[in-house]
Design a protein around this motif. Sequence first.
Motif, PDB file in Angstrom:
ATOM      1  N   UNK A 224      11.126  -8.339   5.594  1.00 15.71           N
ATOM      2  CA  UNK A 224      10.005  -7.461   5.271  1.00 15.71           C
ATOM      3  C   UNK A 224      10.157  -7.013   3.812  1.00 15.71           C
ATOM      4  N   UNK A 225       9.052  -6.921   3.113  1.00 11.37           N
ATOM      5  CA  UNK A 225       9.092  -6.486   1.713  1.00 11.37           C
ATOM      6  C   UNK A 225       9.476  -7.583   0.735  1.00 11.37           C
ATOM      7  N   UNK A 226       9.684  -8.811   1.235  1.00  7.70           N
ATOM      8  CA  UNK A 226      10.143  -9.902   0.356  1.00  7.70           C
ATOM      9  C   UNK A 226       9.039 -10.378  -0.581  1.00  7.70           C
ATOM     10  N   UNK A 227       9.447 -10.836  -1.746  1.00  2.00           N
ATOM     11  CA  UNK A 227       8.541 -11.536  -2.661  1.00  2.00           C
ATOM     12  C   UNK A 227       9.278 -12.749  -3.205  1.00  2.00           C
ATOM     13  N   UNK A 228       8.678 -13.936  -3.025  1.00  2.00           N
ATOM     14  CA  UNK A 228       9.336 -15.157  -3.493  1.00  2.00           C
ATOM     15  C   UNK A 228       8.453 -15.992  -4.409  1.00  2.00           C
ATOM     16  N   UNK A 229       7.281 -15.480  -4.787  1.00  2.00           N
ATOM     17  CA  UNK A 229       6.427 -16.235  -5.695  1.00  2.00           C
ATOM     18  C   UNK A 229       5.031 -16.408  -5.131  1.00  2.00           C
ATOM     19  N   UNK A 230       4.184 -17.098  -5.887  1.00  2.00           N
ATOM     20  CA  UNK A 230       2.753 -17.148  -5.580  1.00  2.00           C
ATOM     21  C   UNK A 230       2.232 -18.507  -5.146  1.00  2.00           C
TER      22      UNK A 230
ATOM     23  N   UNK B 212       9.660  -7.451  -6.495  1.00  2.00           N
ATOM     24  CA  UNK B 212       8.252  -7.054  -6.485  1.00  2.00           C
ATOM     25  C   UNK B 212       7.905  -6.178  -5.281  1.00  2.00           C
ATOM     26  N   UNK B 213       8.682  -6.279  -4.211  1.00  2.00           N
ATOM     27  CA  UNK B 213       8.442  -5.450  -3.028  1.00  2.00           C
ATOM     28  C   UNK B 213       8.772  -3.979  -3.252  1.00  2.00           C
ATOM     29  N   UNK B 214       9.236  -3.621  -4.453  1.00  3.33           N
ATOM     30  CA  UNK B 214       9.469  -2.207  -4.758  1.00  3.33           C
ATOM     31  C   UNK B 214      10.901  -1.879  -5.139  1.00  3.33           C
ATOM     32  N   UNK B 215      11.620  -2.846  -5.737  1.00 10.99           N
ATOM     33  CA  UNK B 215      13.007  -2.599  -6.170  1.00 10.99           C
ATOM     34  C   UNK B 215      13.797  -1.933  -5.053  1.00 10.99           C
TER      35      UNK B 215
ATOM     36  N   UNK C  76       6.963   0.721 -22.398  1.00  9.18           N
ATOM     37  CA  UNK C  76       6.341  -0.201 -21.453  1.00  9.18           C
ATOM     38  C   UNK C  76       6.996  -0.022 -20.089  1.00  9.18           C
ATOM     39  N   UNK C  77       6.279   0.694 -19.198  1.00  4.06           N
ATOM     40  CA  UNK C  77       6.705   0.861 -17.804  1.00  4.06           C
ATOM     41  C   UNK C  77       5.565   0.322 -16.955  1.00  4.06           C
ATOM     42  N   UNK C  78       5.899  -0.304 -15.862  1.00  6.87           N
ATOM     43  CA  UNK C  78       4.851  -0.874 -15.014  1.00  6.87           C
ATOM     44  C   UNK C  78       5.234  -0.635 -13.560  1.00  6.87           C
ATOM     45  N   UNK C  79       5.009   0.602 -13.074  1.00  6.84           N
ATOM     46  CA  UNK C  79       5.433   0.930 -11.711  1.00  6.84           C
ATOM     47  C   UNK C  79       4.823  -0.022 -10.687  1.00  6.84           C
ATOM     48  N   UNK C  80       5.569  -0.261  -9.622  1.00  9.42           N
ATOM     49  CA  UNK C  80       5.063  -1.034  -8.484  1.00  9.42           C
ATOM     50  C   UNK C  80       4.546  -0.005  -7.494  1.00  9.42           C
ATOM     51  N   UNK C  81       3.238   0.271  -7.516  1.00  9.21           N
ATOM     52  CA  UNK C  81       2.709   1.364  -6.708  1.00  9.21           C
ATOM     53  C   UNK C  81       3.358   2.662  -7.134  1.00  9.21           C
ATOM     54  N   UNK C  82       4.002   3.353  -6.188  1.00 10.36           N
ATOM     55  CA  UNK C  82       4.649   4.628  -6.535  1.00 10.36           C
ATOM     56  C   UNK C  82       6.115   4.446  -6.910  1.00 10.36           C
ATOM     57  N   UNK C  83       6.543   3.203  -7.097  1.00  7.38           N
ATOM     58  CA  UNK C  83       7.946   2.966  -7.455  1.00  7.38           C
ATOM     59  C   UNK C  83       8.071   2.813  -8.971  1.00  7.38           C
ATOM     60  N   UNK C  84       8.786   3.756  -9.552  1.00  4.96           N
ATOM     61  CA  UNK C  84       9.040   3.707 -10.987  1.00  4.96           C
ATOM     62  C   UNK C  84      10.402   3.047 -11.187  1.00  4.96           C
ATOM     63  N   UNK C  85      10.449   2.026 -12.029  1.00  3.35           N
ATOM     64  CA  UNK C  85      11.735   1.345 -12.205  1.00  3.35           C
ATOM     65  C   UNK C  85      11.958   0.963 -13.662  1.00  3.35           C
TER      66      UNK C  85
END
Length: 427
Positions: A134-140, A211-214, A389-398
């Motif tokens: 769950x939450x995985x990202x492996x590409x498009x 990409x799933x939110x660090x 340059x910050x680009x949060x993933x939704x509400x996740x700031x990283x």
Amino acid sequence: MAHPHLWHPFTQAKTAPDPLKVKSGQGAWLTLEDGQQILDCISSWWVNIHGHAHPRIAEAIYQQAQVLEQVIFAGFTHDPAEQIATRLVKYLPGALSRVFFSDNGSTAVEVALKMAYQYWHNQRQHRPQFLAFTGAYHGDTFGAMAVGARSPFTAAFDDLLFQVEFAPFPATYWGDETVEQKEAQAIAQIAAKLATGSFAAIILEPLVQGAGGMRMCRPQFLQQLQAIARQSDTLLIFDEVMTGFGRTGDWFACTRAAVEPDLICLSKGLTGGFLPLAVTVCSEKIYAAFYSDEAQKALYHGHSFTANPLGCAAALASLDLLIETEAAFRGLEAQHQRRLVHLADNPQIERIRCTGAIAAMDLVTAGDPGYFNQIGAQIRQRSLSKGLLLRPLGNVLYLLLPYCITEAELDLIYSGIDEILASLPSV
Ligand SMILES: *Cc1c(COP(=O)(O)O)cnc(C)c1O
């Protein structure tokens, strides 16, 4: 102004602000057309591990371009490819010893999935399933989407994606008291699935889901996962497209976690962010299942630019730099931690976590915390006006920093975050 003939990735053009025009980059800094300087806190989508426009990599590409820029890689080979294969294998753990080139993270994942699937097929064993998280990202691309979490990004294509079993990812953070329980539950679920003997492979992003939110897990979980994968003879694929090359404070997440996958996917940091290149590295055991007198058992996969010599030359130069900056990538976690402790009391954030060069936190928000949460767009705009340059993933700031970052630049970033948080309307 948005260009009339360009279509940007991951962008709803109608509502997005116009793209900023970048003129040049140096170290961690980008310079815009109007002269404004911006500190790149996310290594430009996680690729520029040494910062921008490093002269050593630029020179290596220039030298290679004058000798051999590209050649068909079926039936031919070349020095840059052989050198990078030899050197990579030295840094990778255990049995990982065969290097297959492709062009980007998604193709590296496609290759790993095809290798794993055909590995069983070539041995006339029926292993029709993949296990992912769950939450995985492996590409498009389609295979990569299929093993990634279903999300608003995949929604239009969900009917076309092959079926995958998903296990819970035991994400953890500072002060998490339930981590062992989450890990035990995940391992129990996975063990039950693997016992069916129908899984070709398990695929995951080790230590940090990007990409799933660090989302970060403990090395202990990966060690337990390896043990049950071995028990059921299931292949283990580590997608280290993001976590590779120093990101987790060690050469690879697998070396940091002391786990040996059967296949590993590498891309983003491979060329230091200069050129698109990827590798899928597998064990000799897997290679042996394709090595045969039967033509049918070969891996019929390849790309026009497989092992492009310019990409390989960039990768060699980037590896040299990585060796020289080993102390920097090993030290970043402590540098983050010293600053993160000051954020821990801020009620606007929760779930602070940090692995190597990657630091992340969740912003407490009223709305749905997903990718479309407005707070992400707000922070992006406010950070740009502060030169970050910050680009949060939704509400996740990283933060995902290049290894050339200085203490002074780190101070600038963290004080910028303080100011941005202070400027947000209270929830
Ligand atoms: C970015 C990423 C990919 C996809 O790589 P592309 O080069 O964008 O195709 C795959 N896996 C992980 C973990 C990633 O972070």
